[in-house]
Write a protein that holds these residues in place. Sequence first.
Motif, PDB file in Angstrom:
ATOM      1  N   THR A  70       0.833  -1.208   0.000  1.00 53.30           N
ATOM      2  CA  THR A  70       0.000   0.000   0.000  1.00 53.30           C
ATOM      3  C   THR A  70       0.863   1.251   0.000  1.00 53.30           C
ATOM      4  O   THR A  70       0.597   2.211  -0.736  1.00 53.30           O
ATOM      5  CB  THR A  70      -0.932   0.016   1.218  1.00 53.30           C
ATOM      6  N   ASP A 126       2.175   1.649  -3.447  1.00 52.35           N
ATOM      7  CA  ASP A 126       1.106   2.006  -4.370  1.00 52.35           C
ATOM      8  C   ASP A 126       0.679   3.465  -4.192  1.00 52.35           C
ATOM      9  O   ASP A 126       0.415   4.174  -5.165  1.00 52.35           O
ATOM     10  CB  ASP A 126      -0.092   1.078  -4.141  1.00 52.35           C
ATOM     11  N   ALA A 127       0.621   3.906  -2.937  1.00 52.22           N
ATOM     12  CA  ALA A 127       0.142   5.258  -2.646  1.00 52.22           C
ATOM     13  C   ALA A 127       1.231   6.318  -2.739  1.00 52.22           C
ATOM     14  O   ALA A 127       0.992   7.432  -3.219  1.00 52.22           O
ATOM     15  CB  ALA A 127      -0.477   5.286  -1.244  1.00 52.22           C
ATOM     16  N   PHE A 128       2.443   5.967  -2.273  1.00 49.81           N
ATOM     17  CA  PHE A 128       3.492   6.976  -2.152  1.00 49.81           C
ATOM     18  C   PHE A 128       4.740   6.706  -2.996  1.00 49.81           C
ATOM     19  O   PHE A 128       5.555   7.613  -3.189  1.00 49.81           O
ATOM     20  CB  PHE A 128       3.944   7.091  -0.683  1.00 49.81           C
ATOM     21  N   ILE A 168      -4.908   7.480   4.835  1.00 49.14           N
ATOM     22  CA  ILE A 168      -5.277   6.297   4.052  1.00 49.14           C
ATOM     23  C   ILE A 168      -4.971   5.072   4.901  1.00 49.14           C
ATOM     24  O   ILE A 168      -4.083   5.097   5.741  1.00 49.14           O
ATOM     25  CB  ILE A 168      -4.526   6.220   2.712  1.00 49.14           C
ATOM     26  N   PRO A 205      -4.060   1.053   4.826  1.00 48.16           N
ATOM     27  CA  PRO A 205      -3.791  -0.258   4.227  1.00 48.16           C
ATOM     28  C   PRO A 205      -4.768  -1.280   4.805  1.00 48.16           C
ATOM     29  O   PRO A 205      -5.115  -1.220   5.989  1.00 48.16           O
ATOM     30  CB  PRO A 205      -2.355  -0.562   4.663  1.00 48.16           C
ATOM     31  N   THR A 242     -10.412   5.740   5.818  1.00 45.76           N
ATOM     32  CA  THR A 242     -10.419   5.679   4.352  1.00 45.76           C
ATOM     33  C   THR A 242      -9.654   4.439   3.909  1.00 45.76           C
ATOM     34  O   THR A 242      -8.415   4.397   3.984  1.00 45.76           O
ATOM     35  CB  THR A 242      -9.767   6.928   3.734  1.00 45.76           C
ATOM     36  N   TRP A 261      -7.788   2.090   1.578  1.00 47.81           N
ATOM     37  CA  TRP A 261      -7.061   2.299   0.334  1.00 47.81           C
ATOM     38  C   TRP A 261      -7.367   1.181  -0.642  1.00 47.81           C
ATOM     39  O   TRP A 261      -7.204   0.006  -0.337  1.00 47.81           O
ATOM     40  CB  TRP A 261      -5.557   2.356   0.587  1.00 47.81           C
ATOM     41  N   ASN A 262      -7.820   1.532  -1.844  1.00 44.08           N
ATOM     42  CA  ASN A 262      -8.024   0.565  -2.915  1.00 44.08           C
ATOM     43  C   ASN A 262      -6.796   0.594  -3.817  1.00 44.08           C
ATOM     44  O   ASN A 262      -6.455   1.645  -4.377  1.00 44.08           O
ATOM     45  CB  ASN A 262      -9.280   0.913  -3.726  1.00 44.08           C
ATOM     46  N   MET A 263      -6.149  -0.533  -3.942  1.00 44.37           N
ATOM     47  CA  MET A 263      -4.907  -0.606  -4.713  1.00 44.37           C
ATOM     48  C   MET A 263      -5.142  -0.192  -6.160  1.00 44.37           C
ATOM     49  O   MET A 263      -6.073  -0.663  -6.823  1.00 44.37           O
ATOM     50  CB  MET A 263      -4.337  -2.017  -4.649  1.00 44.37           C
ATOM     51  N   ARG A 264      -4.270   0.673  -6.644  1.00 46.35           N
ATOM     52  CA  ARG A 264      -4.394   1.163  -8.014  1.00 46.35           C
ATOM     53  C   ARG A 264      -3.704   0.252  -9.013  1.00 46.35           C
ATOM     54  O   ARG A 264      -3.989   0.284 -10.202  1.00 46.35           O
ATOM     55  CB  ARG A 264      -3.802   2.580  -8.110  1.00 46.35           C
TER      56      ARG A 264
END
Length: 322
Positions: free
Chosen positions: A177, A180-182, A240, A242, A297, A299-302
């Motif tokens: 996560t 994926d996010a950062f 966010i 995980p 929130t 996090w939905n993996m992109r």
Amino acid sequence: MAIIKSNLKHLTTTLACLALTSTAAMAKELVLYNASDSVNTALVEAFRAKYPDIEVKFVSGSTGPIAERAIAEKANPQADVIYLVNNTALEQLTAAGVFEPYEPKDSQISEQFRHPDGFYNKHFATTMCMVVNTERLASKKLPMPNSWEDLLKPVYDNEISLPSPMKSGTGGAIHTTFVDAFGWPFVENLNENVFKYSDGGSGGAELAATGEVAIGISFDTTCYQLKSSGKPVEVVYSGITPNVTEGGGLVAGAPNPEEAKLFLDFMASKDAAEVLGKVVGATAVPGYGLVDLSKVTLWNMRRPVAIDEFRTEFNNRILNKS
């Protein structure tokens, strides 16, 4: 008379056989494949109390083997419902054609946990959070972290512990996560402040609870258990979260489809949420569980994650440079 008695005996035997055949035909059965034996046991017990006439059989195992078995049996399904498998397996099973769409009756499940085409529903989420030791913060004059980004500050040097993605599913969820996010630079910078990577999902939080570090990262049930046990800790969520979500669906061509639908109806009800709320962090039905999802929130993996490739990258970028 002998002929009449013989005919009566034959008739009685025939009727008895018909009765047995009819009873066998009316017998109700349900076969579940699941990837969490302890959670499954609690749910099956509650379902049996509601439907005592249904004989419930189940096969428990790890997510990977359960999914592989169901895919191998697709041409001749042996299970009616596959559930308590994670979001990656749910997508894998859907893509393989193992599930058929079914929308449970009177579903209480939040929209974010429903498959858009009805192939499965997620029933709960395991969320990742920080356990912050307030006594260590005070003694070291450290600020309370409020976000994942705060953990990069030099002031937290050697004050953070979290599970390694090399051996822990929790560690895998947290680190994938973050990337994926950062991006990878975030994980590389976070590593500068890491005191220890634990093999198990609870290890980092336990180090924080004993005061060996100020901040541990783990999954929700561990975090809240440590707090409720009287440890001087606070549970902190960031912007966010995980997470790992788990759920299930109706097997296409299931041997016992009506019983399967009854079970999925049950899993979408408050009755099941009440059971789940005692053993998981956040249920898909609002108001049950340790975590209030209205304040978190997920996090939905992109991007899809190939965990073996991710571990190789983590080893090369992080562990070999630590």
